[in-house]
Design a protein around this motif. Structure first.
Motif, PDB file in Angstrom:
ATOM      1  N   MET A 141      69.802  16.774  53.337  1.00  0.00           N
ATOM      2  CA  MET A 141      70.013  18.221  53.203  1.00  0.00           C
ATOM      3  C   MET A 141      70.120  18.581  51.724  1.00  0.00           C
ATOM      4  N   GLY A 179      68.764  20.703  49.852  1.00  0.00           N
ATOM      5  CA  GLY A 179      68.826  22.107  49.474  1.00  0.00           C
ATOM      6  C   GLY A 179      70.059  22.831  49.955  1.00  0.00           C
ATOM      7  N   LEU A 180      70.924  22.139  50.702  1.00  0.00           N
ATOM      8  CA  LEU A 180      72.141  22.747  51.236  1.00  0.00           C
ATOM      9  C   LEU A 180      73.358  21.985  50.711  1.00  0.00           C
ATOM     10  N   ALA A 234      76.668  20.193  50.823  1.00  0.00           N
ATOM     11  CA  ALA A 234      77.373  19.631  51.972  1.00  0.00           C
ATOM     12  C   ALA A 234      78.298  18.514  51.509  1.00  0.00           C
ATOM     13  N   LEU A 262      78.389  32.509  50.008  1.00  0.00           N
ATOM     14  CA  LEU A 262      77.596  31.628  50.862  1.00  0.00           C
ATOM     15  C   LEU A 262      78.137  31.596  52.288  1.00  0.00           C
ATOM     16  N   TYR A 296      79.004  29.385  55.584  1.00  0.00           N
ATOM     17  CA  TYR A 296      79.375  27.986  55.770  1.00  0.00           C
ATOM     18  C   TYR A 296      79.607  27.687  57.248  1.00  0.00           C
ATOM     19  N   VAL A 326      78.998  22.509  55.496  1.00  0.00           N
ATOM     20  CA  VAL A 326      77.641  22.808  55.035  1.00  0.00           C
ATOM     21  C   VAL A 326      77.570  24.268  54.617  1.00  0.00           C
ATOM     22  N   PHE A 327      77.023  24.518  53.435  1.00  0.00           N
ATOM     23  CA  PHE A 327      76.878  25.876  52.905  1.00  0.00           C
ATOM     24  C   PHE A 327      75.403  26.244  52.858  1.00  0.00           C
ATOM     25  N   SER A 328      75.110  27.530  53.018  1.00  0.00           N
ATOM     26  CA  SER A 328      73.727  27.998  52.972  1.00  0.00           C
ATOM     27  C   SER A 328      73.706  29.463  52.561  1.00  0.00           C
ATOM     28  N   ASP A 337      67.547  33.456  53.500  1.00  0.00           N
ATOM     29  CA  ASP A 337      66.262  33.382  52.810  1.00  0.00           C
ATOM     30  C   ASP A 337      66.010  34.657  52.012  1.00  0.00           C
ATOM     31  N   ALA A 383      70.263  32.191  47.618  1.00  0.00           N
ATOM     32  CA  ALA A 383      69.287  31.168  47.995  1.00  0.00           C
ATOM     33  C   ALA A 383      68.492  30.718  46.773  1.00  0.00           C
ATOM     34  N   LEU A 443      70.758  28.448  44.656  1.00  0.00           N
ATOM     35  CA  LEU A 443      70.878  27.104  45.218  1.00  0.00           C
ATOM     36  C   LEU A 443      69.608  26.299  44.977  1.00  0.00           C
TER      37      LEU A 443
END
Length: 305
Positions: A137, A139-140, A142, A259, A261, A279-281, A284, A289, A292
């Motif tokens: 992961m 791109g995320l 974690a 973000l 989570y 996990v954070f995201s 789009d 984004a 990150l």
């Protein structure tokens, strides 16, 4: 608190400097009593069909009132609060939960506190599959924590996001100790108080589940002795289990990021406690984004961690 399942409050006096006693800090035997006192203090007499009265000198229900509502003797209830009665029956717990108006999660916590002692918590094991999953992961952000809030595994972006975890000696790898004893945490976490309450709430849940875990008790006692803010939150704060929501974090180069989570629970192998993966995201097309993605690209250029 975003994504938090609120399951109660502890009880005590914030100004006290003792690290053991009625507030339950450092004394697992008093945790059940502290939880009962706190929940009793939050029940308005009117909700229980009682007159509040202008001269009432206690918050919430009196001991004798709760005992009467639960159908148990006052003496037995007093012994429960004082830690002199242990392992109440399921019927007594159900009656107390009903009288206090506890929800499902609160009832679970009450049952956990009243359960028989199970010895020290076994140590966790970070398997290669978990680490591969975190690294995949890329791109995320974690990272994974155990019940003591030790960060035991992470990916590069996760380490970068929560204060430079990859840099030896830069920050404590216990999230609670980092929050309360490292001033840098207040820069990383602009909503510091909310994060602090979450951390204490999770430690309270862990202390209820593993009352004989000596390292956990040592951590709680250390923080209570070194941080008045920790003490105040412990004796007045919510007992929480975090799930999902949004958090703000500040990164030195990316700036302030808001973000999403999610927390994922890794099942425990036999004889082991489970881990929680955070996990954070970001949505789009959002500025977060893009930030990150830039951080991930910078990390990839620096090579493996």
């Amino acid at each position: 608190m975003d994504g938090a399942d609120r399951i109660g409050r502890t009880d005590g006096t914030a100004g006290s400097r003792s690290t053991t006693g009625a507030d339950g800090i450092g004394d697992a035997r008093r945790a059940l009593g502290g939880f009962l006192r706190a929940r009793r203090a939050r029940v308005a007499p009117e909700r229980a069909g009682l007159a509040a009265g202008r001269r009432r000198r206690v918050h919430g229900l009196r001991r004798e009132e709760l005992a009467q509502l639960a159908g148990i003797s006052v003496d037995y209830y007093v012994r429960l609060e004082q830690g002199r009665a242990t392992q109440p029956s399921a019927e007594v717990l159900d009656a107390l939960a009903g009288a206090l108006g506890l929800g499902a999660a609160e009832r679970h916590h009450l049952t956990t506190l009243a359960a028989a002692r199970r010895g020290p918590a076994p140590e966790v094991r970070v398997g290669p599959l978990l680490q591969r999953m975190l690294d995949a992961m890329a791109g995320l952000p974690a990272f994974a924590t155990d019940h003591r809030l030790d960060v035991v595994a992470w990916n590069r972006l996760g380490a970068e996001l929560i204060g430079g975890l990859d840099v030896p000696g830069l920050r404590d790898r216990n999230n609670a100790r980092y929050l309360f004893l490292d001033p840098a945490s207040r820069t990383v976490h602009p909503d510091w108080h909310e994060r602090a309450v979450e951390a204490v709430g999770q430690l309270q849940v862990a202390a209820g589940r593993w009352p004989d875990d000596a390292p956990l008790a040592t951590l709680v006692t250390e923080l209570a002795s070194r941080s008045e803010e920790f003490r105040q939150i412990w004796v007045t704060g919510e007992v929480l289990v975090c799930g999902a929501g949004r958090k703000r974090l500040r990164h030195p180069s990316a700036g302030l990021l808001t973000l999403d989570y999610e927390t994922l629970h890794v099942p425990a192998a036999p004889g082991e406690t489970g881990l929680v993966v955070h996990v954070f995201s970001a949505a789009d097309g959002s500025a977060e984004a893009a930030a990150l993605a830039r951080l991930a690209a910078d990390g990839a250029a620096d090579g493996p961690h």
